[in-house]
Design an enzyme around this catalytic site. Structure first.
Site, short mmCIF file in Angstrom:
data_model
loop_
_atom_site.label_atom_id
_atom_site.label_comp_id
_atom_site.label_asym_id
_atom_site.label_seq_id
_atom_site.Cartn_x
_atom_site.Cartn_y
_atom_site.Cartn_z
N HIS A 230 1.51 1.90 -3.33
CA HIS A 230 0.41 2.64 -3.96
C HIS A 230 0.74 4.11 -4.11
CE1 HIS A 230 -2.87 -0.59 -2.93
NE2 HIS A 230 -1.89 -1.04 -3.67
N ASP B 152 0.87 -1.17 0.00
CA ASP B 152 0.00 0.00 0.00
C ASP B 152 0.91 1.23 0.00
OD1 ASP B 152 -2.25 1.76 0.30
OD2 ASP B 152 -3.32 0.20 1.36
#
Length: 541
Positions: free
Chosen positions: A324, A290
């Site tokens: 991300h 992430d």
């Protein structure tokens, strides 16, 4: 007569006259200092056989060290299994080279505690390493800390290879009814499918969450309201949720860390720095599932009531692989963020590069963010990304809510400078989408070179300056599109001559888009003004 471009930027607000810190006056972060006294966990019954639980041995060494005025708790080379441990003031937990500290998959060893989830009070399983209200603490060395996160996390079938998926099924757990997601237990599945809340709202106690305990994944390292915190040299990997979560801390240093999570790790953030002040992140490598380096400050009303911005930070000389976002602010930024300096970093293969995200209801002011010398390669989506519609589901016709309502829940992103940002390979070079009632404002780009399929797309922006920007779109015309943008100024723009359209302007609120420094005449066919934009929206020679 040509304008003094620097003077124009200053007078129109592109340069802040009252910034508390600048590149020549960076925030100073205090570092903890420890006594040299050493407390080896071997002297407290520690066994490095990989199956003996060393929770008591490690905890006893930490308590003894702190009681005697502090020093170093030594974890020697070996394979050490432990349950959750709590730090104490004046303790440096040191993992020698060759030390692997791994945390048990027996979830009964992790008591339910009051923690936070995305900025709100929530029931969580106790973190493998935690501490609250401490002073002068550290985790150092060349060893590895492994959270055994696969025992806690769900994973989608699409995230794994066929062989990995088969192996996951053989490991136990249960499948979602459609067979597309694996859960570590039936309890986890029920909590996920029924969308059970983990939030500690009035009338809810920790005991009320026992039936969904497996679902309440712990962050690997959590320090709350601590001062003088150092994490240096170690590898932190395989966390059940976020890897590093300093919350409301002061004088925080993350240095020379390797932070690893599988690419499929849900909520597998690297470092989430929340409501902290005076912090330094340097020389770290992130490869996570992430956001890599993420700035937060609480969510919605609860974050605004806390009122603690993340501020006075330096992020430098870091390397990010999968993530991300390389450097991220939001979306839980309701307490605000300011005076953060990001420089000399490399992002390779991240979903996004510099990522800023929020939505209506958050509130908070994010300002005085400065980034320079950021070098990116093979970014999957946008190199520079602002979106005030994070996780908003638009209507099926794609229209957005244009209600011009400004209140305490309106997020504000403003006063930022991006200098010498270079990207080779991305879907878009720049994407900025503000709110109609609160545009993203006062953003300056200087000497940036971005090679991407799409050049730049700006929606609901105000006071955006491009000062010698080089955009190299490889596929899509126009080079830049602006929808409802005001006071956008091009002090210089280099672009491929083969592209038919330099600029496309739409939206009835678009005005004062200044291309007078570009040597483009008013009759140029390379400027397209359409879809309700006034014919006078673009200023040209």
């Amino acid at each position: 007569m040509k304008k003094n471009w620097l003077a124009v930027l200053f007078c129109s607000g592109f340069i802040s006259a009252n910034a508390q810190y600048s590149w020549g006056n960076l925030p100073k972060v205090e570092e903890p200092v420890f006594k040299t006294d050493t407390f080896s966990i071997l002297n407290y019954g520690g066994k490095s056989d990989g199956y003996t639980l060393n929770t008591r041995a490690i905890s006893a060494a930490i308590i003894d060290c702190s009681r005697q005025g502090g020093g170093v708790v030594m974890i020697p080379a070996g394979l050490w299994l432990s349950g959750p441990i709590e730090m104490r003031s004046n303790v440096n937990l040191h993992l020698a080279s060759g030390a692997l500290l791994t945390f048990t998959t027996d979830k009964t060893k992790y008591p339910l505690v009051e923690g936070f989830y995305e900025g709100k009070r929530a029931a969580r399983n106790q973190s493998p390493i935690s501490g609250t209200g401490l002073t002068n603490i550290a985790i150092t060395g060349k060893g590895v800390i492994d959270g055994n996160g696969d025992a806690w996390r769900a994973v989608g079938k699409s995230a794994l290879t066929e062989n990995e998926w088969k192996e996951k099924i053989r490991s136990g757990g249960v499948l979602k009814d459609d067979g597309k997601e694996w859960y570590p237990s039936e309890q986890f599945k029920q909590a996920k499918v029924e969308n059970k809340s983990m939030l500690l709202v009035p009338g809810k106690e920790l005991k009320d969450f026992e039936e969904m305990k497996d679902f309440l994944r712990p962050n690997l390292v959590v320090f709350t309201q601590c001062n003088k915190v150092l994490l240096e040299g170690v590898t932190l990997q395989n966390s059940a949720a976020w890897c590093i979560h300093p919350l409301m801390c002061e004088n925080l240093i993350l240095r020379d860390l390797l932070v690893k999570n599988p690419a499929y790790a849900q909520n597998g953030d690297g470092a989430d720095i929340e409501s902290c002040k005076f912090f330094l992140v340097e020389g770290c490598t992130f490869d996570v599932g992430d956001d890599a380096i993420c700035i937060k400050s609480g969510k919605d009303e609860e974050g605004r009531k806390r009122g603690m911005p993340t501020q006075y930070g330096i992020v430098r000389n870091n390397l990010v692989y999968k993530a991300h976002g390389g450097f991220v602010i939001g979306s839980e930024m309701s307490g605000g963020a300011n005076n953060i300096f990001v420089y000399d970093c490399n992002f390779m293969g991240t979903d996004k590069g510099l990522r800023f995200k929020s939505t209506r209801g958050r509130g908070g002011v994010v300002e005085k963010i400065y980034a320079r010398n950021i070098y990116m390669k093979d970014i999957e989506q946008e190199a520079i990304f602002f979106d005030m519609y994070y996780f908003v589901k638009f209507a099926t016709d794609g229209e957005r809510n244009e209600s011009p309502v400004v209140n305490e829940g309106t997020p504000i992103f403003r006063d930022m400078h991006f200098e010498k940002i270079v990207c080779n390979g991305a879907k878009k070079g720049i994407f900025i989408r503000g709110l109609p009632e609160m545009p993203v404002q006062n953003i300056r780009f200087t000497d940036c070179i971005l090679t991407a399929e799409i050049g730049a797309e700006l929606v609901d922006v105000d006071r955006i300056a491009f000062d010698m920007q080089e955009l190299n779109p490889t596929k899509t015309d126009p080079v830049i599109s602006i929808n409802n943008g005001t006071n956008v100024r091009f002090g210089g723009l280099i672009f491929p001559s083969a592209f038919k359209t330099i600029l496309k302007v739409t939206g009835e609120r678009s005005k004062d888009i200044d291309m007078s420094h570009m040597g483009i005449t008013k009759d140029s066919e390379r400027i397209v003004i359409t879809d309700g934009a006034p014919a006078t929206a673009v200023l040209m020679d």
